[in-house]
Design a protein around this motif. Structure first.
Motif, PDB file in Angstrom:
ATOM      1  N   VAL A  13       0.838  -1.207   0.000  1.00 23.53           N
ATOM      2  CA  VAL A  13       0.000   0.000   0.000  1.00 23.53           C
ATOM      3  C   VAL A  13       0.874   1.259   0.000  1.00 23.53           C
ATOM      4  CG1 VAL A  13      -1.702   1.295   1.362  1.00 23.53           C
ATOM      5  CG2 VAL A  13      -1.899  -1.198   1.137  1.00 23.53           C
ATOM      6  N   THR A  19      -7.851   2.414  -2.701  1.00 19.14           N
ATOM      7  CA  THR A  19      -9.046   1.581  -2.533  1.00 19.14           C
ATOM      8  C   THR A  19      -9.499   0.988  -3.858  1.00 19.14           C
ATOM      9  OG1 THR A  19      -9.705   2.991  -0.706  1.00 19.14           O
ATOM     10  CG2 THR A  19     -11.409   1.588  -1.643  1.00 19.14           C
ATOM     11  N   LEU A  78      -7.177  -1.738  -4.920  1.00 18.90           N
ATOM     12  CA  LEU A  78      -7.401  -2.991  -4.191  1.00 18.90           C
ATOM     13  C   LEU A  78      -8.591  -3.750  -4.781  1.00 18.90           C
ATOM     14  CD1 LEU A  78      -6.853  -1.824  -0.496  1.00 18.90           C
ATOM     15  CD2 LEU A  78      -5.508  -3.585  -1.673  1.00 18.90           C
ATOM     16  N   MET A 120      -7.622  -7.204  -6.568  1.00 20.34           N
ATOM     17  CA  MET A 120      -7.718  -8.288  -5.572  1.00 20.34           C
ATOM     18  C   MET A 120      -7.624  -9.695  -6.185  1.00 20.34           C
ATOM     19  SD  MET A 120      -7.560  -8.890  -2.436  1.00 20.34           S
ATOM     20  CE  MET A 120      -7.859  -7.372  -1.540  1.00 20.34           C
ATOM     21  N   ILE A 125      -3.967 -10.368  -6.414  1.00 18.66           N
ATOM     22  CA  ILE A 125      -3.103 -10.030  -5.266  1.00 18.66           C
ATOM     23  C   ILE A 125      -2.762 -11.298  -4.475  1.00 18.66           C
ATOM     24  CG2 ILE A 125      -3.050  -8.876  -3.008  1.00 18.66           C
ATOM     25  CD1 ILE A 125      -4.533  -6.521  -4.278  1.00 18.66           C
ATOM     26  N   ILE A 171      -0.253  -8.510   0.760  1.00 26.06           N
ATOM     27  CA  ILE A 171      -0.413  -7.069   0.988  1.00 26.06           C
ATOM     28  C   ILE A 171       0.571  -6.627   2.062  1.00 26.06           C
ATOM     29  CG2 ILE A 171      -2.009  -5.304   1.893  1.00 26.06           C
ATOM     30  CD1 ILE A 171      -4.316  -6.839   0.630  1.00 26.06           C
ATOM     31  N   ILE A 230     -10.175  -4.166   2.942  1.00 29.08           N
ATOM     32  CA  ILE A 230      -9.425  -5.407   2.680  1.00 29.08           C
ATOM     33  C   ILE A 230     -10.223  -6.615   3.200  1.00 29.08           C
ATOM     34  CG2 ILE A 230      -7.340  -6.669   3.393  1.00 29.08           C
ATOM     35  CD1 ILE A 230      -5.847  -3.915   3.194  1.00 29.08           C
ATOM     36  N   TYR A 277      -9.817 -10.651   1.521  1.00 34.87           N
ATOM     37  CA  TYR A 277      -8.393 -11.021   1.504  1.00 34.87           C
ATOM     38  C   TYR A 277      -8.130 -11.854   2.746  1.00 34.87           C
ATOM     39  CZ  TYR A 277      -3.316 -10.611   1.886  1.00 34.87           C
ATOM     40  OH  TYR A 277      -1.975 -10.887   2.005  1.00 34.87           O
TER      41      TYR A 277
END
Ligand SMILES: O=C(O)C(=O)CO
Length: 281
Positions: free
Chosen positions: A177, A188, A191, A195, A198, A201, A226, A231
């Motif tokens: 981040v 945001t 993300l 996602m 990802i 993080i 998140i 996540y």
């Protein structure tokens, strides 16, 4: 439920490296990450993880000659053999530590140079296939140019399009981040969009890379997001404590493991005035 990994390269520097595992567990962390384990034998790292019931969340593959300024080899043409050797080394540590994701640093190279792009692509594909056979993910992390001038992978859009284009199931994005906010902001929305690709993080305050409750980002908001995005991995705390690791852990108190620690003596040693950074206290 959010779960955090202490970064032992930046945090718990009040202790020698191996003792940082004990200190992190005593502070309530369930997992750790760091840049590199290679100064220590795999067994020594594994023993610290085991005795503290810690998960190994992440570390980097060997990056070339760090002291000479190398920051990975993947995008450096003519260095594939060294990348391959670095993956073999990483796998030996993965087997000992149980880590399920390794970060491949791209190196200092120009992304406008077609040879570098080709070298990077080849290194990513070779490494991913090799790691995949052991059930390990390969992570690619865009890093901002203020911290690492000239770094090849300095753009989230490039990383995203490569990962989507390769379509290899174990190649994933390492979404720090801190780097995202410095490079491209819009955390945001990024993300939300990213996602699905990802794999990990990380967090820190911006601009100073300290505890996450400080400065320009609203981490309580981001943590909710998140969680909302489901996540379920660890969140790496890759920050430099402003004034001492334990002193700065107020933000972490709601997330710290509540159960008594199995070794349990560490805080007692501090209370007794013993030096917790020494083995055997
Ligand atoms: O500098 C960073 O953010 C890194 O994670 C390097 O691996």
């Amino acid at each position: 439920m959010l779960r955090f990994a202490a970064n032992l390269t930046m945090m718990f520097n009040e202790w020698p490296f191996l003792d940082r595992f004990d200190a992190a567990a005593d502070a309530g962390f369930e997992a750790v990450e760091y840049l590199f384990p290679y100064d220590f034998p795999p067994d020594a790292i594994a023993a610290r993880l085991e005795r503290n019931h810690l998960a190994q969340a992440l570390f980097n593959l060997p990056p070339g000659d760090w002291a000479a300024g190398e920051r990975g080899l993947a995008a450096l043409s003519g260095r594939l053999k060294e990348v391959q050797k670095s993956v073999e080394t990483g796998l030996a540590y993965a087997a000992a530590t149980g880590v399920k994701r390794l970060h491949l640093m791209s190196g200092i190279a120009d992304r406008r140079d077609a040879e570098s792009v080709e070298a990077y692509r080849k290194a990513v594909v070779w490494s991913a296939e090799k790691l995949g056979r052991s059930g390990v993910d390969l992570l690619l992390e865009p890093i901002n140019a203020r911290n690492m001038p000239g770094y090849f992978l300095n753009d989230f859009a490039f990383a995203e399009s490569l990962i989507r284009d390769l379509g290899l199931p174990n190649v994933k994005l390492q979404f720090d981040v801190y780097h995202r906010q410095i490079m491209q902001g819009d955390v945001t929305m990024a993300l939300r969009t990213l996602m699905p690709i990802i794999g990990y993080i990380q967090i820190a305050s911006v601009p100073s890379r300290h505890e996450p409750h400080e400065e320009e980002l609203n981490y309580p908001f981001l943590f909710e997001e998140i969680e909302r995005l489901r996540y379920d991995g660890f969140i790496g705390c890759e920050y430099v404590p402003r004034q001492g690791t334990l002193e700065g852990l107020g933000w972490f108190a709601p997330y710290a493991a509540k159960s008594a620690h199995p070794r349990g003596h560490w805080r007692a040693a501090v209370a007794d005035g013993l030096d917790p950074s020494r083995e055997g206290t």
